[in-house]
Design a protein around this motif. Structure first.
Motif, PDB file in Angstrom:
ATOM      1  N   PHE A 180       0.823  -1.203   0.000  1.00 17.06           N
ATOM      2  CA  PHE A 180       0.000   0.000   0.000  1.00 17.06           C
ATOM      3  C   PHE A 180       0.857   1.253   0.000  1.00 17.06           C
ATOM      4  O   PHE A 180       0.621   2.173  -0.771  1.00 17.06           O
ATOM      5  CB  PHE A 180      -0.929  -0.002   1.209  1.00 17.06           C
ATOM      6  N   PHE A 183       3.506   0.971  -3.384  1.00 16.69           N
ATOM      7  CA  PHE A 183       3.077   0.777  -4.768  1.00 16.69           C
ATOM      8  C   PHE A 183       2.850   2.153  -5.400  1.00 16.69           C
ATOM      9  O   PHE A 183       2.062   2.939  -4.903  1.00 16.69           O
ATOM     10  CB  PHE A 183       1.793  -0.041  -4.807  1.00 16.69           C
ATOM     11  N   ARG A 185       1.491   5.256  -7.084  1.00 19.24           N
ATOM     12  CA  ARG A 185       0.120   5.622  -7.462  1.00 19.24           C
ATOM     13  C   ARG A 185       0.159   6.393  -8.761  1.00 19.24           C
ATOM     14  O   ARG A 185       0.145   7.619  -8.773  1.00 19.24           O
ATOM     15  CB  ARG A 185      -0.516   6.468  -6.365  1.00 19.24           C
ATOM     16  N   ILE A 186       0.233   5.671  -9.840  1.00 17.79           N
ATOM     17  CA  ILE A 186       0.220   6.356 -11.114  1.00 17.79           C
ATOM     18  C   ILE A 186      -1.215   6.669 -11.465  1.00 17.79           C
ATOM     19  O   ILE A 186      -2.131   5.975 -11.059  1.00 17.79           O
ATOM     20  CB  ILE A 186       0.865   5.490 -12.210  1.00 17.79           C
ATOM     21  N   TRP A 540      -7.534   7.407   9.646  1.00 19.86           N
ATOM     22  CA  TRP A 540      -7.793   6.542   8.491  1.00 19.86           C
ATOM     23  C   TRP A 540      -7.853   7.369   7.214  1.00 19.86           C
ATOM     24  O   TRP A 540      -7.205   7.058   6.219  1.00 19.86           O
ATOM     25  CB  TRP A 540      -9.098   5.781   8.744  1.00 19.86           C
ATOM     26  N   VAL A 544      -4.790   6.656   4.958  1.00 15.08           N
ATOM     27  CA  VAL A 544      -5.151   5.640   3.975  1.00 15.08           C
ATOM     28  C   VAL A 544      -5.961   6.221   2.829  1.00 15.08           C
ATOM     29  O   VAL A 544      -5.567   6.166   1.677  1.00 15.08           O
ATOM     30  CB  VAL A 544      -5.911   4.482   4.649  1.00 15.08           C
ATOM     31  N   VAL A 545      -7.118   6.813   3.185  1.00 18.62           N
ATOM     32  CA  VAL A 545      -8.029   7.228   2.116  1.00 18.62           C
ATOM     33  C   VAL A 545      -7.411   8.312   1.261  1.00 18.62           C
ATOM     34  O   VAL A 545      -7.612   8.373   0.059  1.00 18.62           O
ATOM     35  CB  VAL A 545      -9.352   7.707   2.739  1.00 18.62           C
ATOM     36  N   TYR A 547      -4.207   8.855   0.741  1.00 18.90           N
ATOM     37  CA  TYR A 547      -2.813   8.600   0.401  1.00 18.90           C
ATOM     38  C   TYR A 547      -2.636   8.715  -1.107  1.00 18.90           C
ATOM     39  O   TYR A 547      -3.373   8.089  -1.864  1.00 18.90           O
ATOM     40  CB  TYR A 547      -2.456   7.208   0.896  1.00 18.90           C
ATOM     41  N   ASP A 548      -1.696   9.508  -1.558  1.00 15.11           N
ATOM     42  CA  ASP A 548      -1.506   9.636  -3.003  1.00 15.11           C
ATOM     43  C   ASP A 548      -0.019   9.760  -3.340  1.00 15.11           C
ATOM     44  O   ASP A 548       0.846   9.568  -2.499  1.00 15.11           O
ATOM     45  CB  ASP A 548      -2.299  10.815  -3.564  1.00 15.11           C
TER      46      ASP A 548
END
Lengths: 831, 299
Positions: A180, A183, A185-186, A540, A544-545, A547-548
């Motif tokens: 997470f 990876f 984030r394209i 969160w 998480v939500v 995250y870019d």
């Protein structure tokens, strides 16, 4: 690849479990999509579940086809096509139920489970909150448990499968977290994915302000955004979050004027060189905002934003963005307490004074009275404010309806209203007085979450206030403050709390407010729980939500990886991390050899000692059987070996379990002294080569030479047994040659070699005895000195019960062969 | 130690059809997550992907380290089912779930708890006389969630089964030999009293119970059987040459096999005469199996 194993049938309980899991998905669909479609899915589900319960076969294919056609038509009808997230998820849910209806084989049920996993994941497109993630996680655990049950050919209890499922997920989670964060984030777009649905904007801040409508927001406790301040947050009454500015008035309602293209272009230009806006007098308040899903193009910033990171700041200080984003988004902001002064910033004075409504008689009188008192805008503002303050204006959430002349009725008759009434009335009055004014809509305050130290702003915190242009600067005036201080100072929640308890009317609002602000006992505990939950949700969203790629860049920087090519670095880090974690798991999960008990380890050490002498315990052999074999091979230590194996069997298989220590020490002390059956005790000389008779018709001798054979034949020997392996010594007569010689002289010849210095093969004794029994007498057996031959003979005779060990040793002794050294073995043979 | 232990080089692993479906779902999920830039969907995608990766390790480790060994199998007659006892060892502390032992279309499910040995009897049909080798054995598993399938290299059990010819009665039995009594009826009846005591020998499996000398058991703790001198009147020469030339080799062997069984049943002493080999008059189990072995391996 071998053939796959035969498929197994699923029990009814498994099917019912699968069915109830599907039911959860179908019921959850009510919360997302059209209830009609969810009902169709429920109908199909009921049909199949009924069939399972009554143990009936699947319906004919035509029924399934009908349902399929119906589903397609319904999706087309309710969504007007295939394209769209809701159409997509409805299609998936219907697919699951229809597949379930036609399922018969194991593979069908596997496919259903996979589809359920997909549906669960896709539901994040609609709900992204922490509650959703918890529900979906529980769902995934159950579906995974179902996969365990379905793939197991034997019956697997539900609890066991849940446990295994948890184990698997617990192992997978670290990998997932690594993936997470690393990876890359394209950005991308895939044509075949349904496009985004338009957001429902009914429940957000509207672009117009109509008296009475806005109050509905007061009960909308949906979260708008959360803000975390770099320092300590300012007091609530200063938290004016500006969202949009309304300048167009028409009969007591206000409208936002969308920025024109020129205005946007100018604003963009200014954004590129924000230096002119700089206010050097003080440090700005810095904060970061995590905004919930919203279709609004205006972003809330704390008054007065300075050089916003996201969006374009317009002349009226509101921040506008060209495109709405889907999902939660985050941005940072910096604000100054007072508006940044822009030199020569033009205001459209005429526009800011325009009103479509005109003052009626009572209002005109009031305005006239004020105008007579002063012409100073500051004093005019004060007069209007005081008017609200001193005339028993009431702040309420269900104000009386204003019918014909809203402003007049509000100012003189009803005298009750919500923030929009006050802001609207105040602004209109100001414009009539020739003071340029406008309405600002946004939020005021918010609930401070002391657990996570952030401010939570909900839609119920929506607020409207006024701004007036005096001496070349905008000044904020909040006329609501004149009517109700609680709302302003302690926030909407505090006001609502009092409002709902009905304490406002009976004058006990003071104690109720104190109760709210300093709750006791259970209330306080509940508050803490609520705030903790809110904090979890915030973290969160934050981590998480939201995250870019930018967050990834930041993460890399924090980890100390300075790189120009972030994607490249991320991929490398991810691969290395993944590989090392997989290797770790591989090493950790690989089955380890069974740990042995103390006694087993000791016995293995015992066996190890024999291995050096090429004596191995076979798997099929019991310890005792091995003991017997070992005792024969190492006759001198037969008693010791017997003792150890007996004790071991006693410990392992007997009831007694106490003497492990003595057993261990016995093994430790045990030293193997291999008997060299090489008969070194007597040197073969001329004397020894002669035949020695053990019994009347059995002789032993040392190594024979060619010349011995005629002599032996002459002396009447009928059979020769050779116990000496070929090639033990140079120049030794080969057994094949010896055989020819013996046969030439009319004697039988047998070759039964006994290898010196090695364990005795168990069959050899028997072979020797049977050969002896079957042969013509007299027999001569020989080896190098005759020791081995005598030993074999003795073993055979003792085993048959013909003589005792003593007799054998004596007989051999008479012939000059010292068998005494093998007494233990011989005695073992006796019993 | 087992004959064959499954190491890393003996193990293969591939996704199953369900595994490929799973991959498809992951790809679709990836597309959705990227398109909507939805981080929760990304999280879900990574969890599912990690689950499949860990499941791969589970599948692999479910089979690795299992040992196989074969045990001697009993000889059977052609047409009977040959049994191959195969021992499966789990010498580890880990439980092995749902391992399939595959041999020629025969599937046996094995649940192997920690440190356990289990024996499986493989049943193979016999179609030819002579040595029958067990078909190669593989172990397979798709534990835990059926997305990966792993299987082992083929293991050839070292033990083989000797298949005797099928017993067929095609032509009448040759005459009892000349030194036998003239009365065939009497000959078929074993006459115990007529047998003379000739000595004692240690007990061997196959000896008749009534021949055991029980008193010496009490004395020496060893089983001893009484040996009888069988100057039996019932002896028969079973000769290849006495069979009609019209019979095929296999039929001849089947007929001889039938006679051997018959003679054994009637406790006759018999001799088997083959073109290049003669097994002389004797009786007892060893002799019986020796003759059958010659017949089974005749070529």
């Amino acid at each position: 690849m071998p053939t796959p194993p035969p498929a197994h049938a699923l029990g009814r309980r498994t099917l019912l479990l699968l069915s109830s899991t599907i039911l959860v998905a179908v019921l959850a669909h009510y919360a997302i999509a059209s209830p009609y479609i969810a009902s169709l899915a429920l109908l199909v589900w009921c049909l199949k579940t009924g069939l399972i319960i009554t143990n009936k076969k699947n319906p004919p294919i035509i029924v399934i086809m009908l349902f399929t056609v119906l589903s397609i038509l319904m999706i087309l009808w309710f969504y007007g096509g295939w394209n769209g997230q809701k159409a997509g998820i409805s299609f998936l849910v219907l697919l699951v139920t229809l597949k379930f209806l036609e399922s018969a084989t194991l593979r069908d049920y596997f496919v259903i489970c996979l589809l359920l996993l997909f549906v669960a994941s896709a539901s994040f497109l609609f709900h992204n909150t922490l509650t959703t993630i918890l529900i979906v996680s529980a769902f995934v655990v159950v579906v995974l448990a179902l996969l365990f049950i379905i793939s197991s050919p034997t019956k697997l209890p539900f609890s066991a499968s849940i446990k295994q499922s948890f184990n698997l997920i617990a192992r997978a989670l670290p990998l997932a977290v690594l993936l997470f964060f690393l990876f890359p984030r394209i950005q991308g777009n895939f044509g075949f994915i349904p496009s985004q649905d338009r957001l429902d904007s009914n429940r957000e801040l509207s672009n117009s302000l109509v008296a009475g409508e806005f109050a509905n927001q007061a009960f909308n406790d949906r979260l708008a955004f959360r803000a975390e301040f770099d320092g300590s947050p300012p007091v609530k009454s200063r938290l004016y979050w500006r969202s949009k500015v309304m300048t167009e008035e028409s009969f007591f309602s206000w409208k936002v004027q969308a920025p024109s293209a020129t205005e946007l272009r100018l604003a963009k230009l200014r954004k590129r060189s924000p230096n002119e806006l700089r206010n050097n007098q003080q440090e700005p308040i810095r904060y970061s905002i995590v905004h919930e899903n919203s279709a609004d193009q205006y972003l809330p910033y704390l008054d007065y934003a300075y050089a916003p990171e996201v969006g374009i700041q317009l002349d009226d200080h509101s921040v506008f963005k060209d495109q709405t984003t889907n999902g939660i988004f985050a941005y940072r902001g910096a604000s100054y307490d007072s508006p940044t002064v822009v030199e020569g910033l033009p205001i459209n004075r005429a526009k800011l004074l325009t009103t479509r409504s005109t003052p009626k008689a009572r209002t005109s009188a009031l305005l006239g009275k004020w105008r007579r008192e002063t012409r100073d805008p500051r004093q005019l503002v004060q007069l209007a404010f005081d008017y609200f303050k001193n005339n028993d204006f009431e702040y309420t959430l269900d104000p009386a309806e204003l019918i014909e002349n809203p402003l007049d009725e509000f100012l003189f008759d009803t005298r009750e209203g919500y923030c929009e009434h006050y802001a609207s009335a105040f602004t209109t009055l100001m414009r009539w007085q020739g003071v340029p004014a406008r309405i600002v809509v946004g939020y005021l305050g918010g609930e401070t979450n002391s657990v996570g130290n952030f401010v939570e702003v909900k839609y119920l915190d929506a607020h409207a206030w006024s701004e007036v242009w005096i001496d070349g600067a905008w000044h904020r005036v909040d006329p609501t403050a004149a009517a109700n201080q609680t709302r302003i100072e302690h926030g909407m929640e505090a006001f609502l709390n009092i409002w709902e308890q009905g304490e406002l009317a009976n004058g006990r609002d003071g104690t109720a407010l104190a109760d709210f602000l300093d709750p006791s006992g259970l209330r306080r505990a509940l508050n803490t729980i609520k705030q903790s939950w809110g904090n979890l949700g915030y973290q969160w969203n934050k981590w998480v939500v939201n995250y870019d790629f930018n967050a990834q860049k930041e993460l890399l920087a924090q980890l100390g990886f300075e790189s120009r090519n972030t994607v490249y670095t991320l991929v490398i880090l991810m691969s290395v991390g993944l590989l090392s974690m997989m290797l770790f798991y591989f090493w950790q999960l690989i089955p380890k050899a069974a740990r042995l008990g103390e006694s087993q380890q000791a016995f293995l050490r015992f066996l190890q000692k024999f291995k050096r002498h090429d004596l191995f315990k076979s798997l099929s052999e019991s310890p005792n059987e091995f003991g017997v074999r070992a005792a024969i091979a190492f006759p001198e230590q037969a008693l010791e070996i017997r003792d150890i194996t007996d004790r071991y069997s006693q410990i392992r298989y007997g009831k007694e379990n106490s003497n492990i220590d003595s057993f261990k020490s016995a093994v430790k002390q045990f030293k193997l002294k291999p008997t060299k059956y090489k008969d070194q005790s007597i040197e073969p000389d001329a004397e020894n080569k002669k035949m020695k008779n053990i019994t009347d018709d059995f002789y032993v001798a040392g190594q024979l030479t060619e010349n011995d054979f005629p002599e032996l034949a002459k002396s009447g020997i009928k059979t020769i047994i050779n116990n000496r392996p070929d090639g033990e010594e140079a120049g030794q007569l080969e057994s094949s040659e010896a055989r020819q010689l013996a046969e030439k002289h009319g004697m039988d010849y047998h070759y039964l070699p006994m290898v010196g210095g090695q364990p005795l093969p168990p069959m050899l004794v028997d072979d020797f005895k049977s050969t002896l029994d079957e042969s013509q007498r007299p027999v001569l057996a020989h080896c190098r000195s005759g020791w081995r031959s005598s030993f074999l003979w003795s073993m055979g005779q003792i085993a048959a019960g013909n003589i005792s060990a003593d007799d054998a040793i004596k007989a051999a002794g008479n012939a000059g062969i010292p068998l005494e050294q093998a007494r233990a073995t011989l005695e073992a043979q006796q019993s | 130690m087992p004959e064959f232990t499954i190491g890393r080089r003996e193990l293969y692993i591939l996704p199953t059809r369900i595994g490929w479906y799973f991959t498809l779902i992951l790809i679709a999920l990836f597309a959705i997550a990227v398109k909507f830039d939805n981080q929760a969907a990304f999280m879900m995608l990574f969890i599912l992907a990690s689950i499949s990766m860990v499941a791969m390790l589970y599948t692999h480790n479910n089979v690795i380290g299992i040992g196989l060994s074969s045990r001697p199998s009993h000889s059977v007659f052609l047409g009977e089912t040959a049994l191959f006892p195969i021992r499966v060892h789990n010498q580890s502390q880990t439980k092995r779930n749902s391992v399939w032992l595959v041999c020629d279309g025969f599937h046996q499910l094995l649940e192997l708890p920690e440190t356990v040995e289990k024996e499986v009897e493989l049943e193979l049909p016999t179609v030819r006389r002579g040595y029958l080798n067990c078909s190669p054995i593989t172990l397979t598993s798709h534990y835990p969630i059926g997305v990966f399938f792993c299987w082992t290299k083929r293991y050839m059990p070292s033990q083989r089964c000797l298949v005797y010819p099928q017993a067929l009665d095609l032509v009448p039995r040759p005459m009892i030999d000349d030194f036998s009594s003239d009365n065939e009826h009497e000959a078929t009846k074993p006459n115990v009293s007529a047998e003379d005591y000739s000595g004692m020998k240690p007990y061997q499996p196959g000896d008749r119970l009534r021949d055991i000398h029980w008193p010496s058991l009490a004395k020496s703790q060893k089983l001893v059987t009484i040996q009888h001198e069988t100057h039996s009147s019932t002896a028969v020469n079973l000769s290849w040459f006495s069979l009609p030339k019209s019979l095929s080799t296999e039929d001849k062997l089947s007929q001889l096999c039938f006679w051997v069984i018959d003679a054994q049943k009637q406790q006759m002493s018999f001799q088997l005469e083959m073109p290049n080999h003669t097994i002389e008059y004797d009786q007892g189990n060893t002799h019986f199996h020796k003759c059958l072995t010659v017949l089974a391996l005749w070529d």
